[in-house]
Write a protein that holds these residues in place. Structure first.
Motif, PDB file in Angstrom:
ATOM      1  N   GLY A   1       0.800  -1.064  -0.061  1.00  0.00           N
ATOM      2  CA  GLY A   1       0.015  -0.080   0.086  1.00  0.00           C
ATOM      3  C   GLY A   1       0.938   1.216   0.243  1.00  0.00           C
ATOM      4  O   GLY A   1       2.076   1.255  -0.100  1.00  0.00           O
ATOM      5  N   GLY A   2       0.066   2.391   0.068  1.00  0.00           N
ATOM      6  CA  GLY A   2       0.514   3.478   0.229  1.00  0.00           C
ATOM      7  C   GLY A   2      -0.029   4.750  -0.114  1.00  0.00           C
ATOM      8  O   GLY A   2      -1.339   4.624  -0.500  1.00  0.00           O
ATOM      9  N   PRO A   3       0.199   6.027   0.156  1.00  0.00           N
ATOM     10  CA  PRO A   3      -0.798   7.075   0.212  1.00  0.00           C
ATOM     11  C   PRO A   3      -1.093   7.681  -1.086  1.00  0.00           C
ATOM     12  O   PRO A   3      -1.988   8.770  -1.389  1.00  0.00           O
ATOM     13  CB  PRO A   3      -0.168   8.264   0.937  1.00  0.00           C
ATOM     14  N   ASP A   4      -0.344   7.195  -2.136  1.00  0.00           N
ATOM     15  CA  ASP A   4      -0.536   7.660  -3.646  1.00  0.00           C
ATOM     16  C   ASP A   4      -1.850   7.280  -4.249  1.00  0.00           C
ATOM     17  O   ASP A   4      -2.633   6.286  -3.565  1.00  0.00           O
ATOM     18  CB  ASP A   4       0.566   7.429  -4.453  1.00  0.00           C
ATOM     19  N   SER A   5      -2.166   7.606  -5.100  1.00  0.00           N
ATOM     20  CA  SER A   5      -3.319   6.862  -6.098  1.00  0.00           C
ATOM     21  C   SER A   5      -3.067   6.196  -6.962  1.00  0.00           C
ATOM     22  O   SER A   5      -1.839   6.678  -7.960  1.00  0.00           O
ATOM     23  CB  SER A   5      -4.261   8.087  -6.329  1.00  0.00           C
ATOM     24  N   ALA A   6      -3.818   5.184  -7.638  1.00  0.00           N
ATOM     25  CA  ALA A   6      -3.233   4.548  -9.238  1.00  0.00           C
ATOM     26  C   ALA A   6      -3.814   5.221 -10.059  1.00  0.00           C
ATOM     27  O   ALA A   6      -3.376   5.266 -11.028  1.00  0.00           O
ATOM     28  CB  ALA A   6      -4.249   3.249  -8.867  1.00  0.00           C
ATOM     29  N   ASN A   7      -4.564   6.385  -9.747  1.00  0.00           N
ATOM     30  CA  ASN A   7      -4.662   7.323 -10.900  1.00  0.00           C
ATOM     31  C   ASN A   7      -3.952   8.612 -11.149  1.00  0.00           C
ATOM     32  O   ASN A   7      -4.100   9.374 -12.220  1.00  0.00           O
ATOM     33  CB  ASN A   7      -6.280   8.046 -10.562  1.00  0.00           C
ATOM     34  N   ASP A   8      -2.665   8.412 -10.360  1.00  0.00           N
ATOM     35  CA  ASP A   8      -1.694   9.386 -10.461  1.00  0.00           C
ATOM     36  C   ASP A   8      -1.033   9.205 -11.877  1.00  0.00           C
ATOM     37  O   ASP A   8      -0.609   7.897 -12.554  1.00  0.00           O
ATOM     38  CB  ASP A   8      -0.420   9.270  -9.363  1.00  0.00           C
ATOM     39  N   THR A   9      -0.598  10.383 -12.434  1.00  0.00           N
ATOM     40  CA  THR A   9       0.089  10.255 -13.583  1.00  0.00           C
ATOM     41  C   THR A   9       1.845  10.395 -13.754  1.00  0.00           C
ATOM     42  O   THR A   9       2.228  10.802 -14.614  1.00  0.00           O
ATOM     43  CB  THR A   9      -0.537  11.157 -14.612  1.00  0.00           C
ATOM     44  N   THR A  10       2.185  10.361 -12.565  1.00  0.00           N
ATOM     45  CA  THR A  10       3.609  10.292 -12.230  1.00  0.00           C
ATOM     46  C   THR A  10       4.328   9.147 -12.977  1.00  0.00           C
ATOM     47  O   THR A  10       3.969   8.105 -13.531  1.00  0.00           O
ATOM     48  CB  THR A  10       4.082  10.194 -10.775  1.00  0.00           C
ATOM     49  N   LYS A  11       5.829   9.343 -13.263  1.00  0.00           N
ATOM     50  CA  LYS A  11       6.412   8.407 -13.903  1.00  0.00           C
ATOM     51  C   LYS A  11       6.439   6.911 -13.095  1.00  0.00           C
ATOM     52  O   LYS A  11       6.275   6.051 -13.704  1.00  0.00           O
ATOM     53  CB  LYS A  11       7.916   8.996 -14.047  1.00  0.00           C
ATOM     54  N   THR A  12       6.648   7.186 -11.818  1.00  0.00           N
ATOM     55  CA  THR A  12       6.599   6.015 -10.979  1.00  0.00           C
ATOM     56  C   THR A  12       5.183   5.175 -11.061  1.00  0.00           C
ATOM     57  O   THR A  12       5.473   3.768 -11.206  1.00  0.00           O
ATOM     58  CB  THR A  12       6.954   6.414  -9.570  1.00  0.00           C
ATOM     59  N   MET A  13       4.069   5.901 -10.887  1.00  0.00           N
ATOM     60  CA  MET A  13       2.877   5.150 -11.020  1.00  0.00           C
ATOM     61  C   MET A  13       2.729   4.689 -12.371  1.00  0.00           C
ATOM     62  O   MET A  13       2.102   3.492 -12.544  1.00  0.00           O
ATOM     63  CB  MET A  13       1.792   5.987 -10.463  1.00  0.00           C
ATOM     64  N   ARG A  14       2.959   5.345 -13.416  1.00  0.00           N
ATOM     65  CA  ARG A  14       2.749   4.811 -14.820  1.00  0.00           C
ATOM     66  C   ARG A  14       3.612   3.466 -15.034  1.00  0.00           C
ATOM     67  O   ARG A  14       3.292   2.516 -15.469  1.00  0.00           O
ATOM     68  CB  ARG A  14       3.245   5.669 -15.939  1.00  0.00           C
ATOM     69  N   GLN A  15       4.757   3.542 -14.294  1.00  0.00           N
ATOM     70  CA  GLN A  15       5.732   2.434 -14.446  1.00  0.00           C
ATOM     71  C   GLN A  15       5.157   1.112 -13.761  1.00  0.00           C
ATOM     72  O   GLN A  15       5.132  -0.060 -14.112  1.00  0.00           O
ATOM     73  CB  GLN A  15       7.113   2.640 -13.874  1.00  0.00           C
ATOM     74  N   GLU A  16       4.610   1.500 -12.474  1.00  0.00           N
ATOM     75  CA  GLU A  16       4.056   0.421 -11.789  1.00  0.00           C
ATOM     76  C   GLU A  16       2.872  -0.264 -12.489  1.00  0.00           C
ATOM     77  O   GLU A  16       2.753  -1.548 -12.491  1.00  0.00           O
ATOM     78  CB  GLU A  16       3.699   1.130 -10.263  1.00  0.00           C
ATOM     79  N   ILE A  17       1.844   0.612 -12.954  1.00  0.00           N
ATOM     80  CA  ILE A  17       0.851  -0.041 -13.570  1.00  0.00           C
ATOM     81  C   ILE A  17       1.314  -0.719 -14.682  1.00  0.00           C
ATOM     82  O   ILE A  17       0.656  -2.053 -14.932  1.00  0.00           O
ATOM     83  CB  ILE A  17      -0.089   1.313 -14.056  1.00  0.00           C
ATOM     84  N   THR A  18       2.116  -0.404 -15.503  1.00  0.00           N
ATOM     85  CA  THR A  18       2.728  -1.019 -16.847  1.00  0.00           C
ATOM     86  C   THR A  18       3.240  -2.537 -16.279  1.00  0.00           C
ATOM     87  O   THR A  18       3.043  -3.591 -16.981  1.00  0.00           O
ATOM     88  CB  THR A  18       3.655  -0.422 -17.475  1.00  0.00           C
ATOM     89  N   ARG A  19       4.170  -2.469 -15.285  1.00  0.00           N
ATOM     90  CA  ARG A  19       4.525  -3.612 -14.881  1.00  0.00           C
ATOM     91  C   ARG A  19       3.553  -4.557 -14.337  1.00  0.00           C
ATOM     92  O   ARG A  19       3.556  -5.885 -14.306  1.00  0.00           O
ATOM     93  CB  ARG A  19       5.594  -3.504 -13.577  1.00  0.00           C
ATOM     94  N   ILE A  20       2.427  -4.076 -13.504  1.00  0.00           N
ATOM     95  CA  ILE A  20       1.346  -5.079 -13.000  1.00  0.00           C
ATOM     96  C   ILE A  20       0.805  -5.695 -14.364  1.00  0.00           C
ATOM     97  O   ILE A  20       0.382  -7.014 -14.299  1.00  0.00           O
ATOM     98  CB  ILE A  20       0.432  -4.169 -12.309  1.00  0.00           C
ATOM     99  N   GLU A  21       0.372  -4.810 -15.128  1.00  0.00           N
ATOM    100  CA  GLU A  21      -0.095  -5.313 -16.423  1.00  0.00           C
ATOM    101  C   GLU A  21       0.601  -6.360 -17.003  1.00  0.00           C
ATOM    102  O   GLU A  21       0.218  -7.268 -17.436  1.00  0.00           O
ATOM    103  CB  GLU A  21      -0.554  -4.171 -17.343  1.00  0.00           C
ATOM    104  N   ASN A  22       1.804  -6.249 -17.242  1.00  0.00           N
ATOM    105  CA  ASN A  22       2.743  -7.249 -17.824  1.00  0.00           C
ATOM    106  C   ASN A  22       2.712  -8.566 -17.208  1.00  0.00           C
ATOM    107  O   ASN A  22       2.759  -9.693 -17.538  1.00  0.00           O
ATOM    108  CB  ASN A  22       4.342  -6.874 -17.827  1.00  0.00           C
ATOM    109  N   ALA A  23       2.700  -8.476 -15.650  1.00  0.00           N
ATOM    110  CA  ALA A  23       2.516  -9.603 -14.961  1.00  0.00           C
ATOM    111  C   ALA A  23       1.455 -10.650 -15.035  1.00  0.00           C
ATOM    112  O   ALA A  23       1.401 -11.331 -15.162  1.00  0.00           O
ATOM    113  CB  ALA A  23       2.802  -9.092 -13.240  1.00  0.00           C
ATOM    114  N   VAL A  24       0.187  -9.770 -14.891  1.00  0.00           N
ATOM    115  CA  VAL A  24      -1.211 -10.367 -15.284  1.00  0.00           C
ATOM    116  C   VAL A  24      -1.157 -11.120 -16.420  1.00  0.00           C
ATOM    117  O   VAL A  24      -1.492 -12.082 -16.495  1.00  0.00           O
ATOM    118  CB  VAL A  24      -2.019  -9.555 -14.964  1.00  0.00           C
ATOM    119  N   LYS A  25      -0.773 -10.360 -17.455  1.00  0.00           N
ATOM    120  CA  LYS A  25      -1.008 -11.079 -18.858  1.00  0.00           C
ATOM    121  C   LYS A  25       0.123 -12.061 -19.111  1.00  0.00           C
ATOM    122  O   LYS A  25      -0.353 -13.085 -19.996  1.00  0.00           O
ATOM    123  CB  LYS A  25      -0.357 -10.050 -19.931  1.00  0.00           C
ATOM    124  N   ALA A  26       1.344 -12.039 -18.122  1.00  0.00           N
ATOM    125  CA  ALA A  26       2.084 -13.292 -18.194  1.00  0.00           C
ATOM    126  C   ALA A  26       1.671 -14.635 -17.276  1.00  0.00           C
ATOM    127  O   ALA A  26       2.509 -15.331 -17.197  1.00  0.00           O
ATOM    128  CB  ALA A  26       3.788 -12.903 -18.028  1.00  0.00           C
TER     129      ALA A  26
END
Length: 235
Positions: free
Chosen positions: A52-77
């Motif tokens: 967890g953490g205080p940020d939002s999954a809706n954030d458009t920061t580089k860090t959150m975009r990277q996190e969302i992409t990595r999760i998508e990659n993991a689920v697809k694999a």
């Protein structure tokens, strides 16, 4: 066997989950996003766990975009996935769901009426291996102001009174928990000192509430996390 753990916030670590990994001699690597560490390819690991953490999954920061992409990659694999709080919301975001403001900000052990927060297993949840050996109603500690909307393909495994979507399953082996089953006494002490929402509560009362359910909570935590590791084929 190696598990990849992503920490969105320094104070929100794996807690009891880390203890279970160690007791089963399962190696794990922690990525600290507050230190701007890059997230490695999750398909190189036996499972991906996002805390967890205080940020939002809706954030458009580089860090959150990277996190969302990595999760998508993991689920697809088909990499087994476990997300807690923000980790759950990021899972839904990565897989086509929505993250929205919760109708009620859930903080601590109790709602504003003094009733304890709990998970109520759905008929689907009662049949899922993640809850094997557990009761159908479980106490839960909360610390969130957002919730999720599921797609038709996602499964709802547990609900809450105020925030309905509490435990979600995506595909065959990706799980998201809104509440904090990983909580330990040490973590709670730190959160009470540092989290702005928890600072609004009586720390003495929060600790008292924890003491009341601690034994049950730790048993539930061990069962859920052990069940996940079995689903992942790690133990």
């Amino acid at each position: 066997m190696t598990v990849l753990i992503i920490k969105n916030c320094a104070r929100e670590g794996p807690g009891t989950l880390g203890e279970i990994l160690c007791s089963n001699d399962i190696g794990y690597e922690i990525i600290e996003l507050e230190h701007e560490e890059e997230i490695p390819d999750p398909t190189k690991y036996e499972a991906l766990i996002v805390m967890g953490g205080p940020d939002s999954a809706n954030d458009t920061t580089k860090t959150m975009r990277q996190e969302i992409t990595r999760i998508e990659n993991a689920v697809k694999a088909d990499v087994p996935y476990l997300g807690i709080c923000l980790g759950m919301q990021a899972l839904l975001k990565a897989c086509g769901g929505n993250v929205i403001k919760s109708p009620v900000k859930e903080v601590g052990w109790k709602d504003l009426q003094g009733k304890g927060f709990s998970l109520e297993l759905t008929p689907t949840g009662k049949k899922d291996t993640i809850f094997e050996g557990l009761e159908t109603t479980l106490p839960i500690f909360h610390l969130h102001g957002e919730t999720v909307e599921l797609t038709d393909e996602m499964k709802l495994l547990a609900t809450g009174k105020h925030c309905r979507n509490q435990v979600v399953k995506v595909g065959d082996n990706a799980y998201g928990f809104q509440g904090h089953l990983e909580l330990t006494t040490e973590m709670l002490d730190t959160w009470l000192d540092e989290d702005d929402d928890l600072k609004q509560l009586s720390s003495e009362e929060v600790k008292k509430d924890y003491a009341t359910v601690r034994d049950e909570y730790e048993r539930n935590s061990e069962k859920v996390f052990t069940n996940f590791l079995r689903i992942a084929g790690i133990i």
